[in-house]
Design a protein around this motif. Structure first.
Motif, PDB file in Angstrom:
ATOM      1  N   ASP A   1     -66.171 -29.426 -50.865  1.00 19.19           N
ATOM      2  CA  ASP A   1     -67.109 -28.473 -51.479  1.00 19.19           C
ATOM      3  C   ASP A   1     -66.383 -27.412 -52.294  1.00 19.19           C
ATOM      4  OD1 ASP A   1     -69.213 -29.818 -50.234  1.00 19.19           O
ATOM      5  OD2 ASP A   1     -69.067 -28.575 -48.432  1.00 19.19           O
ATOM      6  N   GLY A   2     -65.304 -27.831 -52.941  1.00 19.09           N
ATOM      7  CA  GLY A   2     -64.563 -26.918 -53.796  1.00 19.09           C
ATOM      8  C   GLY A   2     -63.650 -25.963 -53.051  1.00 19.09           C
ATOM      9  N   LYS A   3     -63.563 -26.068 -51.740  1.00 22.71           N
ATOM     10  CA  LYS A   3     -62.708 -25.196 -50.942  1.00 22.71           C
ATOM     11  C   LYS A   3     -61.525 -25.982 -50.390  1.00 22.71           C
ATOM     12  CE  LYS A   3     -66.601 -22.327 -49.425  1.00 22.71           C
ATOM     13  NZ  LYS A   3     -67.351 -21.820 -48.235  1.00 22.71           N
ATOM     14  N   ILE A   4     -60.339 -25.364 -50.406  1.00 18.80           N
ATOM     15  CA  ILE A   4     -59.130 -25.969 -49.872  1.00 18.80           C
ATOM     16  C   ILE A   4     -58.808 -25.298 -48.541  1.00 18.80           C
ATOM     17  CG2 ILE A   4     -56.677 -26.395 -50.226  1.00 18.80           C
ATOM     18  CD1 ILE A   4     -57.185 -26.399 -53.200  1.00 18.80           C
ATOM     19  N   MET A   5     -58.832 -26.087 -47.470  1.00 12.31           N
ATOM     20  CA  MET A   5     -58.637 -25.554 -46.116  1.00 12.31           C
ATOM     21  C   MET A   5     -57.394 -26.169 -45.485  1.00 12.31           C
ATOM     22  SD  MET A   5     -62.663 -25.920 -45.129  1.00 12.31           S
ATOM     23  CE  MET A   5     -62.766 -27.393 -46.165  1.00 12.31           C
ATOM     24  N   PRO A   6     -56.425 -25.345 -45.067  1.00 14.03           N
ATOM     25  CA  PRO A   6     -55.187 -25.868 -44.475  1.00 14.03           C
ATOM     26  C   PRO A   6     -55.347 -26.174 -42.984  1.00 14.03           C
ATOM     27  CG  PRO A   6     -55.055 -23.499 -44.648  1.00 14.03           C
ATOM     28  CD  PRO A   6     -56.384 -23.884 -45.234  1.00 14.03           C
ATOM     29  N   PHE A   7     -54.527 -27.090 -42.502  1.00 14.59           N
ATOM     30  CA  PHE A   7     -54.423 -27.352 -41.069  1.00 14.59           C
ATOM     31  C   PHE A   7     -53.056 -27.978 -40.809  1.00 14.59           C
ATOM     32  CE2 PHE A   7     -56.306 -31.144 -42.915  1.00 14.59           C
ATOM     33  CZ  PHE A   7     -55.663 -32.202 -42.282  1.00 14.59           C
ATOM     34  N   THR A   8     -52.674 -28.071 -39.552  1.00 11.43           N
ATOM     35  CA  THR A   8     -51.371 -28.634 -39.176  1.00 11.43           C
ATOM     36  C   THR A   8     -51.563 -29.737 -38.141  1.00 11.43           C
ATOM     37  OG1 THR A   8     -51.046 -26.980 -37.440  1.00 11.43           O
ATOM     38  CG2 THR A   8     -50.163 -26.468 -39.632  1.00 11.43           C
ATOM     39  N   TYR A   9     -50.526 -30.537 -37.977  1.00 14.41           N
ATOM     40  CA  TYR A   9     -50.547 -31.626 -37.017  1.00 14.41           C
ATOM     41  C   TYR A   9     -49.107 -31.978 -36.659  1.00 14.41           C
ATOM     42  CZ  TYR A   9     -49.285 -34.346 -41.098  1.00 14.41           C
ATOM     43  OH  TYR A   9     -48.633 -34.805 -42.215  1.00 14.41           O
ATOM     44  N   GLN A  10     -48.906 -32.775 -35.631  1.00 16.57           N
ATOM     45  CA  GLN A  10     -47.576 -33.182 -35.223  1.00 16.57           C
ATOM     46  C   GLN A  10     -47.074 -34.310 -36.113  1.00 16.57           C
ATOM     47  OE1 GLN A  10     -47.453 -34.114 -31.067  1.00 16.57           O
ATOM     48  NE2 GLN A  10     -48.070 -32.055 -30.423  1.00 16.57           N
ATOM     49  N   VAL A  11     -45.799 -34.253 -36.474  1.00 17.57           N
ATOM     50  CA  VAL A  11     -45.220 -35.241 -37.382  1.00 17.57           C
ATOM     51  C   VAL A  11     -45.285 -36.646 -36.785  1.00 17.57           C
ATOM     52  CG1 VAL A  11     -43.085 -35.954 -38.540  1.00 17.57           C
ATOM     53  CG2 VAL A  11     -43.735 -33.534 -38.488  1.00 17.57           C
ATOM     54  N   LYS A  12     -45.213 -36.763 -35.465  1.00 20.13           N
ATOM     55  CA  LYS A  12     -45.271 -38.095 -34.849  1.00 20.13           C
ATOM     56  C   LYS A  12     -46.597 -38.778 -35.155  1.00 20.13           C
ATOM     57  CE  LYS A  12     -47.032 -36.556 -30.340  1.00 20.13           C
ATOM     58  NZ  LYS A  12     -46.761 -36.520 -28.877  1.00 20.13           N
ATOM     59  N   ASN A  13     -47.647 -38.003 -35.395  1.00 20.88           N
ATOM     60  CA  ASN A  13     -48.932 -38.593 -35.738  1.00 20.88           C
ATOM     61  C   ASN A  13     -48.920 -39.154 -37.153  1.00 20.88           C
ATOM     62  OD1 ASN A  13     -49.874 -37.782 -33.229  1.00 20.88           O
ATOM     63  ND2 ASN A  13     -50.538 -35.798 -34.006  1.00 20.88           N
ATOM     64  N   LEU A  14     -48.140 -38.514 -38.036  1.00 15.64           N
ATOM     65  CA  LEU A  14     -47.983 -39.055 -39.384  1.00 15.64           C
ATOM     66  C   LEU A  14     -47.237 -40.387 -39.331  1.00 15.64           C
ATOM     67  CD1 LEU A  14     -48.341 -38.620 -42.459  1.00 15.64           C
ATOM     68  CD2 LEU A  14     -46.085 -37.547 -42.459  1.00 15.64           C
ATOM     69  N   LEU A  15     -46.241 -40.491 -38.447  1.00 12.33           N
ATOM     70  CA  LEU A  15     -45.512 -41.744 -38.298  1.00 12.33           C
ATOM     71  C   LEU A  15     -46.441 -42.858 -37.821  1.00 12.33           C
ATOM     72  CD1 LEU A  15     -42.183 -40.527 -36.664  1.00 12.33           C
ATOM     73  CD2 LEU A  15     -42.514 -41.310 -39.008  1.00 12.33           C
ATOM     74  N   ALA A  16     -47.360 -42.531 -36.912  1.00 14.03           N
ATOM     75  CA  ALA A  16     -48.328 -43.524 -36.439  1.00 14.03           C
ATOM     76  C   ALA A  16     -49.208 -44.002 -37.589  1.00 14.03           C
ATOM     77  CB  ALA A  16     -49.186 -42.939 -35.318  1.00 14.03           C
ATOM     78  N   LEU A  17     -49.605 -43.073 -38.453  1.00 14.32           N
ATOM     79  CA  LEU A  17     -50.412 -43.437 -39.618  1.00 14.32           C
ATOM     80  C   LEU A  17     -49.614 -44.318 -40.570  1.00 14.32           C
ATOM     81  CD1 LEU A  17     -52.862 -43.239 -41.472  1.00 14.32           C
ATOM     82  CD2 LEU A  17     -51.993 -41.020 -42.266  1.00 14.32           C
TER      83      LEU A  17
END
Length: 215
Positions: free
Chosen positions: A116-132
Protein backbone atom coordinates in the motif's frame (compact mmCIF):
# COMPACT_ATOMS: atom_id res chain seq x y z
CA UNK A 1 13.62 -64.38 -1.58
CA UNK A 2 11.48 -61.84 0.29
CA UNK A 3 7.76 -62.02 -0.45
CA UNK A 4 5.78 -58.98 -1.55
CA UNK A 5 3.91 -59.12 1.74
CA UNK A 6 7.22 -59.10 3.59
CA UNK A 7 8.39 -56.08 1.63
CA UNK A 8 5.09 -54.29 2.31
CA UNK A 9 5.41 -54.99 6.04
CA UNK A 10 8.99 -53.76 5.98
CA UNK A 11 7.94 -50.53 4.21
CA UNK A 12 5.02 -50.03 6.60
CA UNK A 13 7.34 -50.56 9.54
CA UNK A 14 9.80 -48.02 8.18
CA UNK A 15 7.02 -45.50 7.54
CA UNK A 16 5.62 -46.03 11.05
CA UNK A 17 9.08 -45.56 12.57
CA UNK A 18 9.60 -42.37 10.51
CA UNK A 19 6.15 -41.08 11.50
CA UNK A 20 6.93 -41.75 15.17
CA UNK A 21 10.18 -39.78 14.90
CA UNK A 22 8.28 -36.86 13.32
CA UNK A 23 5.65 -36.96 16.07
CA UNK A 24 8.36 -36.97 18.75
CA UNK A 25 10.18 -34.06 17.07
CA UNK A 26 6.98 -31.99 16.85
CA UNK A 27 6.14 -32.76 20.49
CA UNK A 28 9.61 -31.71 21.64
CA UNK A 29 9.36 -28.53 19.55
CA UNK A 30 6.07 -27.62 21.24
CA UNK A 31 7.49 -28.30 24.71
CA UNK A 32 10.51 -26.15 23.99
CA UNK A 33 8.77 -23.17 22.38
CA UNK A 34 5.22 -23.48 23.60
CA UNK A 35 2.14 -23.50 21.39
CA UNK A 36 1.38 -21.44 19.44
CA UNK A 37 4.82 -20.10 18.38
CA UNK A 38 4.71 -16.43 19.12
CA UNK A 39 8.02 -14.67 18.57
CA UNK A 40 8.91 -13.00 15.30
CA UNK A 41 11.96 -15.13 14.47
CA UNK A 42 10.27 -18.33 15.61
CA UNK A 43 7.27 -17.66 13.36
CA UNK A 44 9.43 -17.23 10.27
CA UNK A 45 11.40 -20.32 11.26
CA UNK A 46 8.14 -22.22 11.63
CA UNK A 47 6.96 -21.05 8.22
CA UNK A 48 10.15 -22.25 6.59
CA UNK A 49 9.94 -25.54 8.49
CA UNK A 50 6.43 -26.00 7.06
CA UNK A 51 7.81 -25.54 3.55
CA UNK A 52 10.47 -28.18 4.20
CA UNK A 53 8.08 -30.54 5.99
CA UNK A 54 5.71 -30.50 3.00
CA UNK A 55 8.55 -31.73 0.82
CA UNK A 56 9.36 -34.75 2.97
CA UNK A 57 12.69 -36.34 3.77
CA UNK A 58 14.48 -38.78 1.47
CA UNK A 59 14.54 -42.42 2.57
CA UNK A 60 18.27 -42.70 1.94
CA UNK A 61 20.99 -40.15 2.58
CA UNK A 62 23.73 -39.62 0.02
CA UNK A 63 27.28 -38.49 0.66
CA UNK A 64 27.86 -34.75 0.45
CA UNK A 65 30.99 -32.87 -0.50
CA UNK A 66 31.95 -29.21 -0.75
CA UNK A 67 32.42 -28.10 -4.35
CA UNK A 68 33.66 -24.88 -5.86
CA UNK A 69 33.06 -22.99 -9.09
CA UNK A 70 29.51 -22.40 -10.32
CA UNK A 71 26.33 -24.46 -10.54
CA UNK A 72 26.32 -25.13 -14.26
CA UNK A 73 27.37 -22.75 -17.04
CA UNK A 74 24.83 -20.09 -16.04
CA UNK A 75 24.18 -21.03 -12.43
CA UNK A 76 25.09 -19.25 -9.19
CA UNK A 77 28.57 -19.41 -7.70
CA UNK A 78 29.06 -22.24 -5.24
CA UNK A 79 30.94 -20.10 -2.72
CA UNK A 80 29.89 -16.57 -1.75
CA UNK A 81 29.48 -14.41 1.38
CA UNK A 82 26.04 -14.61 2.98
CA UNK A 83 26.03 -10.81 3.23
CA UNK A 84 26.03 -10.67 -0.59
CA UNK A 85 22.73 -12.55 -0.82
CA UNK A 86 19.55 -10.66 -1.66
CA UNK A 87 16.16 -12.14 -2.50
CA UNK A 88 13.46 -9.88 -3.94
CA UNK A 89 9.84 -10.75 -4.57
CA UNK A 90 7.63 -8.35 -6.52
CA UNK A 91 3.94 -9.03 -7.06
CA UNK A 92 2.27 -7.05 -9.84
CA UNK A 93 -1.52 -6.99 -9.47
CA UNK A 94 -2.11 -6.35 -13.18
CA UNK A 95 -4.42 -3.45 -12.37
CA UNK A 96 -3.10 0.07 -11.96
CA UNK A 97 -5.68 0.69 -9.23
CA UNK A 98 -3.86 -1.75 -6.95
CA UNK A 99 -0.30 -1.12 -5.69
CA UNK A 100 2.69 -3.35 -6.27
CA UNK A 101 3.77 -5.47 -3.30
CA UNK A 102 7.41 -6.29 -2.58
CA UNK A 103 9.46 -8.25 -0.07
CA UNK A 104 13.23 -7.74 0.09
CA UNK A 105 15.38 -10.14 2.11
CA UNK A 106 19.10 -9.63 2.72
CA UNK A 107 21.83 -11.91 3.98
CA UNK A 108 22.37 -9.64 6.97
CA UNK A 109 18.99 -10.60 8.44
CA UNK A 110 17.25 -7.33 7.60
CA UNK A 111 14.20 -7.17 5.34
CA UNK A 112 11.42 -4.89 4.15
CA UNK A 113 7.82 -5.32 3.09
CA UNK A 114 6.31 -2.80 0.70
CA UNK A 115 2.53 -2.74 0.80
CA UNK A 116 0.00 0.00 0.00
CA UNK A 117 2.84 2.35 -0.82
CA UNK A 118 4.46 1.93 2.61
CA UNK A 119 7.87 0.34 3.25
CA UNK A 120 7.98 -1.54 6.56
CA UNK A 121 11.22 -3.07 7.92
CA UNK A 122 11.55 -6.31 9.87
CA UNK A 123 14.33 -8.73 10.84
CA UNK A 124 14.79 -12.49 10.90
CA UNK A 125 17.48 -15.07 11.63
CA UNK A 126 19.96 -15.73 8.83
CA UNK A 127 19.52 -19.50 9.22
CA UNK A 128 15.95 -19.04 7.98
CA UNK A 129 17.26 -17.41 4.82
CA UNK A 130 19.48 -20.45 4.28
CA UNK A 131 16.41 -22.70 4.58
CA UNK A 132 14.68 -20.59 1.93
CA UNK A 133 17.73 -20.78 -0.33
CA UNK A 134 17.77 -24.56 0.03
CA UNK A 135 14.16 -24.59 -1.13
CA UNK A 136 15.23 -22.68 -4.25
CA UNK A 137 17.86 -25.33 -4.91
CA UNK A 138 15.36 -28.12 -4.28
CA UNK A 139 12.83 -26.88 -6.83
CA UNK A 140 15.68 -26.11 -9.26
CA UNK A 141 14.92 -22.40 -9.32
CA UNK A 142 18.23 -21.64 -11.02
CA UNK A 143 17.36 -23.96 -13.92
CA UNK A 144 13.94 -22.40 -14.52
CA UNK A 145 13.23 -20.28 -17.61
CA UNK A 146 13.51 -16.56 -16.99
CA UNK A 147 9.99 -15.89 -18.24
CA UNK A 148 6.79 -17.92 -17.89
CA UNK A 149 4.58 -14.94 -18.76
CA UNK A 150 4.53 -15.53 -22.51
CA UNK A 151 2.11 -18.13 -23.85
CA UNK A 152 3.28 -19.91 -26.96
CA UNK A 153 1.25 -21.80 -29.55
CA UNK A 154 1.73 -23.09 -33.08
CA UNK A 155 -0.46 -22.96 -36.17
CA UNK A 156 -0.26 -24.41 -39.66
CA UNK A 157 -0.14 -22.13 -42.68
CA UNK A 158 -1.69 -22.99 -46.03
CA UNK A 159 1.64 -24.03 -47.56
CA UNK A 160 2.22 -26.58 -44.78
CA UNK A 161 4.57 -24.46 -42.64
CA UNK A 162 4.30 -24.56 -38.86
CA UNK A 163 4.70 -21.15 -37.27
CA UNK A 164 4.89 -20.13 -33.63
CA UNK A 165 3.05 -17.25 -32.00
CA UNK A 166 3.56 -15.70 -28.57
CA UNK A 167 0.87 -14.07 -26.47
CA UNK A 168 1.78 -11.75 -23.62
CA UNK A 169 -1.05 -10.34 -21.47
CA UNK A 170 0.08 -6.83 -20.57
CA UNK A 171 -2.71 -6.30 -18.03
CA UNK A 172 -2.31 -9.68 -16.34
CA UNK A 173 -0.91 -9.92 -12.84
CA UNK A 174 2.34 -11.68 -12.16
CA UNK A 175 5.27 -12.31 -9.87
CA UNK A 176 8.98 -11.60 -10.28
CA UNK A 177 11.43 -13.36 -7.98
CA UNK A 178 15.14 -12.49 -8.07
CA UNK A 179 18.07 -14.09 -6.31
CA UNK A 180 21.35 -12.15 -6.15
CA UNK A 181 24.70 -13.39 -4.83
CA UNK A 182 27.82 -11.32 -5.48
CA UNK A 183 27.73 -10.55 -9.23
CA UNK A 184 25.28 -13.32 -10.04
CA UNK A 185 21.55 -12.68 -10.48
CA UNK A 186 18.70 -14.99 -11.45
CA UNK A 187 15.16 -13.71 -11.95
CA UNK A 188 12.01 -15.64 -12.83
CA UNK A 189 8.81 -13.96 -14.06
CA UNK A 190 5.56 -15.88 -14.06
CA UNK A 191 1.81 -15.35 -14.14
CA UNK A 192 -1.17 -17.53 -13.33
CA UNK A 193 0.34 -20.52 -15.11
CA UNK A 194 3.75 -20.26 -13.47
CA UNK A 195 5.48 -22.98 -11.46
CA UNK A 196 3.21 -23.91 -8.55
CA UNK A 197 6.06 -24.82 -6.18
CA UNK A 198 7.61 -21.37 -6.60
CA UNK A 199 4.25 -19.65 -6.10
CA UNK A 200 3.64 -21.66 -2.91
CA UNK A 201 6.96 -20.42 -1.51
CA UNK A 202 6.17 -16.83 -2.54
CA UNK A 203 2.77 -16.88 -0.83
CA UNK A 204 4.26 -18.15 2.42
CA UNK A 205 6.97 -15.48 2.37
CA UNK A 206 4.43 -12.69 1.86
CA UNK A 207 2.19 -14.13 4.60
CA UNK A 208 5.08 -14.38 7.04
CA UNK A 209 6.25 -10.84 6.20
CA UNK A 210 2.75 -9.47 6.86
CA UNK A 211 2.83 -10.92 10.37
CA UNK A 212 6.45 -10.05 11.12
CA UNK A 213 6.00 -6.33 10.39
CA UNK A 214 3.02 -6.19 12.74
CA UNK A 215 5.01 -7.54 15.70
Amino acid sequence: MISKAGKANTNQGANSKYGARNAKFIAELKLKHGSPIRTTNEFLAGTLLIIIACVGMPTAMSAESVITGSLGPSGPPLTYPIDDVHIRLTRHPGNAAFPVQRVNLSGSGSATLERDGKIMPFTYQVKNLLALMNEFYRIRFFDMPDDYANRYSVFLKDEGTVETSALHMLDAGGMRICFTAARYEKCVNYGDEGPSELEDIARQIFSAADILVSK
